[in-house]
Design an enzyme around this catalytic site. Structure first.
Site, PDB file in Angstrom:
ATOM      1  N   GLU A 341       0.822  -1.210   0.000  1.00 19.70           N
ATOM      2  CA  GLU A 341       0.000   0.000   0.000  1.00 19.70           C
ATOM      3  C   GLU A 341       0.858   1.263   0.000  1.00 19.70           C
ATOM      4  OE1 GLU A 341      -2.741  -0.645   3.309  1.00 19.70           O
ATOM      5  OE2 GLU A 341      -4.028  -1.798   1.969  1.00 19.70           O
ATOM      6  N   ARG A 374       5.751  -7.685   8.332  1.00 16.50           N
ATOM      7  CA  ARG A 374       4.371  -8.021   7.963  1.00 16.50           C
ATOM      8  C   ARG A 374       4.269  -8.683   6.591  1.00 16.50           C
ATOM      9  NH1 ARG A 374       0.547  -3.754   7.743  1.00 16.50           N
ATOM     10  NH2 ARG A 374      -1.075  -4.646   9.052  1.00 16.50           N
ATOM     11  N   LYS A 410      -1.845 -11.566   9.001  1.00 16.10           N
ATOM     12  CA  LYS A 410      -3.223 -11.281   9.430  1.00 16.10           C
ATOM     13  C   LYS A 410      -4.016 -12.582   9.513  1.00 16.10           C
ATOM     14  CE  LYS A 410      -3.569  -6.514   7.789  1.00 16.10           C
ATOM     15  NZ  LYS A 410      -4.341  -5.500   7.035  1.00 16.10           N
ATOM     16  N   ASP A 415      -8.282  -8.916   4.460  1.00 17.20           N
ATOM     17  CA  ASP A 415      -8.061  -7.759   5.315  1.00 17.20           C
ATOM     18  C   ASP A 415      -9.119  -7.632   6.403  1.00 17.20           C
ATOM     19  OD1 ASP A 415      -6.987  -5.503   6.331  1.00 17.20           O
ATOM     20  OD2 ASP A 415      -7.584  -4.175   4.706  1.00 17.20           O
ATOM     21  N   GLU A 443     -12.525  -1.798  12.183  1.00 12.04           N
ATOM     22  CA  GLU A 443     -12.483  -1.120  10.888  1.00 12.04           C
ATOM     23  C   GLU A 443     -13.623  -1.566   9.978  1.00 12.04           C
ATOM     24  OE1 GLU A 443      -8.817  -1.680   8.742  1.00 12.04           O
ATOM     25  OE2 GLU A 443      -9.603  -0.742   6.925  1.00 12.04           O
ATOM     26  N   HIS A 571     -15.484  -7.770   1.343  1.00 15.97           N
ATOM     27  CA  HIS A 571     -15.018  -6.529   0.734  1.00 15.97           C
ATOM     28  C   HIS A 571     -16.106  -5.860  -0.113  1.00 15.97           C
ATOM     29  CE1 HIS A 571     -12.319  -3.557  -0.971  1.00 15.97           C
ATOM     30  NE2 HIS A 571     -11.288  -4.053  -0.301  1.00 15.97           N
TER      31      HIS A 571
HETATM   32  O1  GCW Z   1      -6.832  -2.824   6.971  1.00  9.90           O
HETATM   33  C1  GCW Z   1      -6.128  -2.066   6.033  1.00  9.90           C
HETATM   34  C2  GCW Z   1      -6.451  -0.685   6.400  1.00  9.90           C
HETATM   35  C3  GCW Z   1      -5.300   0.263   6.373  1.00  9.90           C
HETATM   36  C4  GCW Z   1      -4.122  -0.396   7.058  1.00  9.90           C
HETATM   37  C5  GCW Z   1      -3.755  -1.646   6.282  1.00  9.90           C
HETATM   38  C6  GCW Z   1      -2.639  -2.432   6.957  1.00  9.90           C
HETATM   39  C7  GCW Z   1      -2.470   0.578   8.448  1.00  9.90           C
HETATM   40  O2  GCW Z   1      -7.514  -0.214   5.631  1.00  9.90           O
HETATM   41  O3  GCW Z   1      -5.687   1.427   7.037  1.00  9.90           O
HETATM   42  O4  GCW Z   1      -3.029   0.459   7.186  1.00  9.90           O
HETATM   43  O5  GCW Z   1      -4.845  -2.505   6.193  1.00  9.90           O
HETATM   44  O6  GCW Z   1      -2.956  -3.332   7.711  1.00  9.90           O
HETATM   45  O7  GCW Z   1      -1.492  -2.132   6.720  1.00  9.90           O
END
Ligand code: GCW
Length: 769
Positions: A341, A374, A410, A415, A443, A571
């Site tokens: 990202e 990560r 994760k 996500d 989130e 999503h």
């Molecule tokens: O969950 C997504 C979020 C971002 C976040 C990213 C991550 C910190 O929308 O805000 O950034 O993942 O985990 O790196």
């Protein structure tokens, strides 16, 4: 100090004992009358106590007076003095907490005593801090509990009834103290106490996505707790309470800064601020970690490159690590988001993630530091199914990382969605210690408006069977190191804390922070038990409150899945802020940031084909898992549209068509939230009005959120299914256009429900599948 300190008692507490030695008749009578009046007053006060206003600041460490007379008598008889020799900051913290907790719960000051001179002593310490403890012969048990564990047991010391909290290290004493307090807070009996505990996972860390300007990425509870401008000279009283709360649940690390990192935190002035925080947290067994921005050598070091194989870059990081450890000797290490990202990383120089991680690992290794690297990566170009990219990228790197690197994964491959399958990297990198990253902040789960107890989600992933080494190879065993024999183990939770008075915005957000800590300590702990102990400590022991609200909490995650993303949808939330529905989101540069990329709805059907006929992502799992999820016959309904494309009129296990099933699930989700509101209304009067009203108001919003999701998603998908709503389904309140026009996070208004299905108490789905 701002506001009241956590656990500070409000209103009148009970008094101490009268002075000894009075003998004359009238005085005795007077004293007796005074006693009776005081006792009566105490009853009145304690009866009213649960209804006193409570702003939630005290979290689960409120320590209200024990309102069960038999338990109170038992506790007062069993604990009459505290013997806790030693003056280390950690032992002092344990002593202060025990005194505070006992004072609150027993309603009297428990005297400190230098020795076990009478029955009823609480004897606390390590073999080094207390000769009495050294003489107890706990050697065998203590060997088993390691550095952070503890033993609590009833013992006879010099012929006197004693309760012992013993540990090898001071921090174990502190954890034992909190454990005994929890025992009392949950009104458990003290007879035959025999508890031996130690954490299963070594590093139990919060990840704060906090920026240096005190904004919090994905934070819904105010601003960042870290007052960067005031540090290092001024220390908010809240830091201590934050540390107490974490220590009480065994959290032993905190990453202070956002993974979308700012290199400035690595400059000398900021390191001094960090050092001040580390100083507050240290007595509570909490180490500080920072996020390392990969391009820091260029941004704050004046170098031309951040290439991890460049000797000058490596030297810069080594020097930086040396400086950090000179400033903060017990610094934990770095957390890094790289080539994800837009964050810089080793791939900017055609190097691998292992090259990048190892450079940092070498810099911190001489100081005992670690690197948490990560695996949340996906290409900037959107080449293949996004959910397969982390595995594609990291699986080949197994065995290439230094010994002090953990790869942070994760829970799911996308996500933090309301439901995802477990991440396919778990079990797929046997030679690399993997840590689990959970998101405590909501989130994708309704921010601070929705009551969603996340422990069942956490539990679902911990219990998931990777089959990496045959049946029973759970994610819990991957991350506690037992499956592959790793000694370096860790788990992270993205924090939901902020400056809101109650720390987490939603009062029930506290339960998610609490549950994260409890599961990090023991990944086999049961979410229902955690809910119950949290409710008792946070609200009341009223049996009907506990039973009803626990049931509501236990179903709340499944409820959210139903009204947001049932049947494996994912999503399909609104863009950017991720609050509310947005199944229509498309365009805007990156396909894999849109909803249409994931649901792929058209007139034939809906869902993402991840079988061999599609993206093949399912093949990243071990054979038995891939076979089960890859087959339309055996995939659970809960993951159906995650792995399969399904025709609108295909039959589901229920006998309904897919379309009818979708309507049914969304309806059930909305219905559940209405049930939650009824349940909560029904417990009015059993807890303080302040928190009751706060939760009630949020539940009212949550009902709107649920209807918004349901209406928007169903109206949107109906364009493709071209099917009517089945008989009995509630008609949408607004048009698809109405919902599509909303781009901000504001919740739409609804008139009175025309279809509210009247059922008493909570109703709705309880288990997936
Ligand atoms: O969950 C997504 C979020 C971002 C976040 C990213 C991550 C910190 O929308 O805000 O950034 O993942 O985990 O790196």
């Amino acid at each position: 100090m701002k506001g009241r300190a956590m656990g500070e008692r409000r209103g009148t507490g009970s008094r101490g004992q009268g002075t000894a030695g009075e003998t004359r008749g009238p005085r005795v009578l007077r004293r007796a009358i005074v006693r009776i009046v005081l006792a009566a007053l105490a009853i009145v006060v304690s009866a009213a106590a649960p209804l006193r206003a409570d702003d939630g600041y005290g979290l689960w460490l409120r320590y209200p007076r024990v309102d069960d007379a038999a338990r109170m008598a038992e506790y007062r008889a069993s604990i009459t003095r505290l013997v806790l020799p030693g003056e280390s900051p950690t032992l002092r913290a344990a002593r202060d907490e025990l005194r505070r907790g006992l004072r609150g719960m027993l309603g009297m000051e428990i005297p400190i005593s230098p020795s076990v001179s009478a029955s009823g002593a609480l004897l606390v310490g390590t073999p080094a801090s207390s000769r009495r403890i050294a003489a107890l012969g706990l050697g065998e048990e203590l060997r088993r509990v390691g550095d952070e564990g503890f033993v609590i047991r009833a013992a006879s010391v010099g012929g006197r009834r004693t309760i012992v909290i013993a540990a090898n290290r001071d921090v174990g004493v502190l954890y034992g103290a909190f454990h005994l307090l929890r025992h009392l807070q949950t009104h458990r009996p003290l007879a035959d106490l025999s508890i031996v505990q130690s954490p299963r996972i070594g590093r139990r860390v919060l990840n704060h996505w906090d920026n240096l300007d005190r904004s919090v990425e994905r934070g819904y509870a105010g601003r960042s707790l870290w007052e960067w401008d005031a540090l290092p000279d001024s220390l908010s009283a809240r830091y201590v309470d934050y540390a107490r709360a974490n220590a009480s649940i065994g959290i032993n690390g905190t990453v202070l800064t956002n993974v979308n990192a700012n290199a400035r935190v690595l400059t000398a002035p900021y390191l001094h601020k960090v050092r001040a925080l580390a100083g507050v947290f240290r007595p509570y067994g909490i180490r500080v970690y920072l996020t390392a921005r990969f391009s820091a050598p260029m941004e704050i070091g004046g170098l031309e490159t951040a290439d991890p194989l460049d000797p000058a870059v490596r030297a810069w990081w080594k020097a930086k690590a040396d400086e950090i450890y000179r400033t903060i000797p017990d610094f934990g290490g770095f957390l890094v988001k790289a080539n994800s990202e837009g964050q810089p990383g080793p791939q900017d120089y055609q190097r691998t993630h292992a090259d990048g991680a190892n450079m940092l690992a070498e810099a911190v290794a001489p100081h005992g530091g670690i690197v948490m690297w990560r695996a949340f990566v996906y290409s900037a170009e959107t080449p293949t199914d996004r959910v397969r990219q982390a595995h594609d990228e990291f699986h080949p790197l197994d065995g290439r990382f230094q010994g002090n690197v953990l790869v942070q994964v994760k829970n799911g491959p996308l996500d933090f969605q309301p439901r995802e399958p477990f991440h396919p990297l778990f079990g797929a990198m046997p030679r690399t210690p993997l840590m689990l990253e959970l998101q405590i902040t909501q989130e994708y789960l309704g921010h601070a408006s929705d009551l969603v107890y996340l422990a069942p989600l956490f539990e679902e992933v911990l219990d998931a069977d990777t089959h990496a080494r045959g049946a029973g190879s759970t994610v819990a065993k991957v991350i506690d190191g037992s499956l592959e024999g790793h000694r370096l183990t860790a788990i992270a939770g993205v924090a939901n804390t902020g400056t809101d008075r109650n720390w987490t915005g939603h009062p029930f957000g506290q339960a998610n922070w609490y549950a994260f800590g409890r599961l990090a300590w023991d990944p086999d702990a049961a979410s229902a038990e955690i809910a119950e102990e949290w409710l008792r400590m946070t609200f009341t022991h009223d049996p009907s409150f506990v039973a009803l609200v626990k049931a509501m909490m236990m179903r709340s995650r499944e409820t959210a899945v139903e009204y947001m993303t049932p049947l494996g949808l994912h999503h399909i939330m609104a863009r950017d802020h991720h609050y509310g529905p947005g199944p229509w989101v498309e365009g805007g540069g990156r396909a894999d940031w849109t909803s249409v990329y994931y649901h792929r709805a058209d007139t034939l059907g809906v869902g993402f084909d991840r079988t061999a006929a599609g993206s093949s992502a399912v093949a990243q799992y071990a054979a038995p898992v891939a076979a089960r999820w890859g087959s339309r016959q055996t995939v659970p309904d809960s993951l159906l549209l995650w792995f399969h494309r399904v025709g609108w009129t295909e039959r589901m296990r229920s006998g309904r068509t897919l379309w009818d099933e979708l309507v049914h699930r969304y309806d059930a989700g909305v219905d559940s939230v209405r049930g939650m509101r009824r349940t909560w209304d029904g417990v009015r009067g059993t807890i303080d009005p302040e928190r009751h009203a706060d939760v009630a108001a949020r539940l009212a919003t949550q009902e709107k959120v649920a209807r918004w999701w349901r209406d928007a998603a169903l109206l949107y998908f109906q364009q493709f299914s071209r099917q009517p709503f089945p008989p009995g389904a509630e008609p949408p309140a607004h048009s698809l256009e109405f919902y599509r026009r909303r781009v901000g996070p504001e919740v739409p208004e609804f008139g009175e429900a025309t279809h509210a299905i009247a059922r008493p108490g909570f109703s709705g789905p309880s288990r997936p599948r």
